[in-house]
Write a protein that holds these residues in place. Structure first.
Motif, short mmCIF file in Angstrom:
data_model
loop_
_atom_site.label_atom_id
_atom_site.label_comp_id
_atom_site.label_asym_id
_atom_site.label_seq_id
_atom_site.Cartn_x
_atom_site.Cartn_y
_atom_site.Cartn_z
N VAL A 133 -42.87 -10.07 1.09
CA VAL A 133 -42.47 -10.94 2.20
C VAL A 133 -42.60 -12.37 1.69
N PHE A 134 -41.50 -13.11 1.72
CA PHE A 134 -41.48 -14.42 1.09
C PHE A 134 -42.00 -15.52 2.02
N GLN A 135 -42.26 -16.67 1.41
CA GLN A 135 -42.93 -17.76 2.10
C GLN A 135 -42.06 -18.43 3.17
N GLY A 201 -37.82 -10.67 7.95
CA GLY A 201 -38.25 -10.48 6.57
C GLY A 201 -39.23 -9.34 6.42
N ILE A 202 -40.13 -9.19 7.40
CA ILE A 202 -41.10 -8.09 7.38
C ILE A 202 -40.38 -6.76 7.56
N ALA A 203 -39.40 -6.73 8.48
CA ALA A 203 -38.63 -5.50 8.69
C ALA A 203 -37.91 -5.09 7.41
N ARG A 204 -37.35 -6.07 6.70
CA ARG A 204 -36.68 -5.78 5.43
C ARG A 204 -37.68 -5.20 4.42
N ILE A 213 -47.36 -4.18 0.08
CA ILE A 213 -46.55 -5.34 0.43
C ILE A 213 -47.29 -6.60 -0.02
N ILE A 214 -46.60 -7.41 -0.81
CA ILE A 214 -47.15 -8.69 -1.27
C ILE A 214 -46.63 -9.78 -0.35
N CYS A 215 -47.52 -10.42 0.36
CA CYS A 215 -47.16 -11.47 1.33
C CYS A 215 -47.47 -12.83 0.71
N ASP A 216 -46.43 -13.56 0.35
CA ASP A 216 -46.60 -14.87 -0.30
C ASP A 216 -46.54 -15.97 0.76
N GLU A 217 -47.69 -16.34 1.28
CA GLU A 217 -47.81 -17.37 2.32
C GLU A 217 -46.80 -17.12 3.45
N PRO A 218 -46.87 -15.97 4.11
CA PRO A 218 -45.85 -15.60 5.09
C PRO A 218 -45.91 -16.40 6.39
N VAL A 219 -46.98 -17.16 6.62
CA VAL A 219 -47.09 -17.90 7.89
C VAL A 219 -47.23 -19.40 7.70
#
Length: 370
Positions: A133-135, A201-204, A213-219
């Motif tokens: 999940v990208f930033q 993006g999370i659904a994708r 799942i790698i979350c790169d600063e998702p918020v």
């Protein structure tokens, strides 16, 4: 751990499941990992970007050591938070784990299988199981594609996950899972708010039923109220689909809320790692203590009596890091030994209680008079 045990339920229509594995990598990746065992093992991982001079005849004159000897394990079903200053190598680490950037040296194992040198079918197989999940929710979605095309694109690459006739229903199910109206399937990204885009993006990322799942600063690009919604969504999805997260962020309070363990990075290295309680209440590395002292306190009285650590000097260049301990040029504990010897990330024998966790400091110890 926050996630529930058991197999992940299917997210495709009529309980459809992927076709059986056909390559050696798929067979290996199909094996289940028990809770508490490592699903991702990283050892001495390095990513150096070459510095060159010349136009026609380029010559390498150095390297930017963005990630320089990082080691850690991600356990099945846990959330590992990664924190550190901008430029410390967090996002580069995420890209190397996804093979979006090739590792210079080191090892990345998924379910015991080396993946850092995979290509072709092997790389395709691992990327189905490790998603990202990208930033920035504004640039990570193609503005010319509908939400249905964006979320359904993974099914084009991995058609075994969802039969062609069932893909629209599968995408609608995913929209429902992340809290969006399934009827939004024909809308475009510009018709959504930032929080809704991040949910897309999370659904994708969930489309292929991954395990990591790698979350790169998702918020980081979202308002505070929307941040809370996305964090709560990630936590609920972890329990529902038995996911393992690597969660990269600057906000220490968010990382503490969502993480089971926390790793602190500085100048391409991991300097301290432990449970959320060990890191936040019993930090032993000076850099971690300085980070925590900078976290805003809502109580004015406590804020006035607080002993803040103010670091002097600038962060050294990753192209020319200091010898020995990389933090020594800004550390108040630094001695001659710190210049000569690079401290290992290990448990120091003199530490006790919750302070007994991995710390890359020759003089690791809890802070006094906080």
């Amino acid at each position: 751990m926050r996630a529930s045990s058991g197999r992940r339920p299917s997210m495709t229509v009529n309980g459809a499941t992927p076709v059986g594995a056909t390559t050696p990598e798929e067979v290996a990746f199909a094996q289940e990992v028990q809770r508490g065992e490592p699903i991702l093992e990283v050892r001495d991982l390095r990513k150096h970007f070459p510095l060159t001079k010349g136009v026609l005849f380029k010559k390498q004159v150095g390297a930017v050591k963005a990630v320089d000897g990082v080691s850690f394990d991600l356990m099945q079903g846990e959330t590992l938070g990664i924190v550190g200053e901008s430029g410390c190598g967090k996002s580069t680490l995420a890209k190397v784990l996804m093979n979006l950037e090739p590792a210079t040296t080191g090892s990345v194992k998924y379910k015991g299988e080396e993946i850092s040198r995979l290509s072709g079918a092997g790389l395709k197989a691992v990327r189905r199981n490790i998603q990202m999940v990208f930033q920035d929710p504004y640039t990570s979605l193609n503005p010319r594609m509908t939400v249905g095309d964006i979320i359904g694109e993974p099914f084009e690459i991995h058609p075994e996950v969802a039969p062609k006739g069932d893909r629209r229903k599968a995408v609608q199910d995913l929209l429902d899972v992340v809290g969006l109206n399934p009827e939004y399937i024909n809308r475009y990204p510009h018709q959504f708010s930032g929080g809704q885009r991040q949910r897309i993006g999370i659904a994708r990322g969930l489309a292929l039923k991954p395990e990591v799942i790698i979350c790169d600063e998702p918020v980081s690009a979202l308002d505070v109220s929307v941040q809370a919604q996305v964090i709560n969504l990630l936590e609920s999805l972890q329990g529902e689909f038995n996911l393992s997260y690597m969660f990269i962020a600057h906000d220490l309070s968010i990382v503490r809320h969502i993480s089971d363990r926390v790793g602190v990075m500085y100048l391409g290295r991991m300097v301290e790692i432990g449970t959320d309680l060990e890191i936040y209440d019993h930090a032993t590395h000076p850099y971690t203590q300085a980070l925590l002292s900078a976290v805003p306190v809502p109580d004015p009285t406590a804020r006035e009596s607080r002993d803040r650590i103010v670091l002097t000097g600038d962060v050294p260049s990753p192209a020319n890091p200091p010898s020995g301990c990389r933090f020594r040029t800004r550390c108040w504990k630094a001695q001659e030994k710190c210049e000569r010897e690079d401290p290992a990330l290990t448990v120091r024998e003199w530490l006790e209680g919750r302070a007994r966790h991995d710390s890359a400091c020759h003089f690791a110890g809890e802070r006094e008079n906080v």
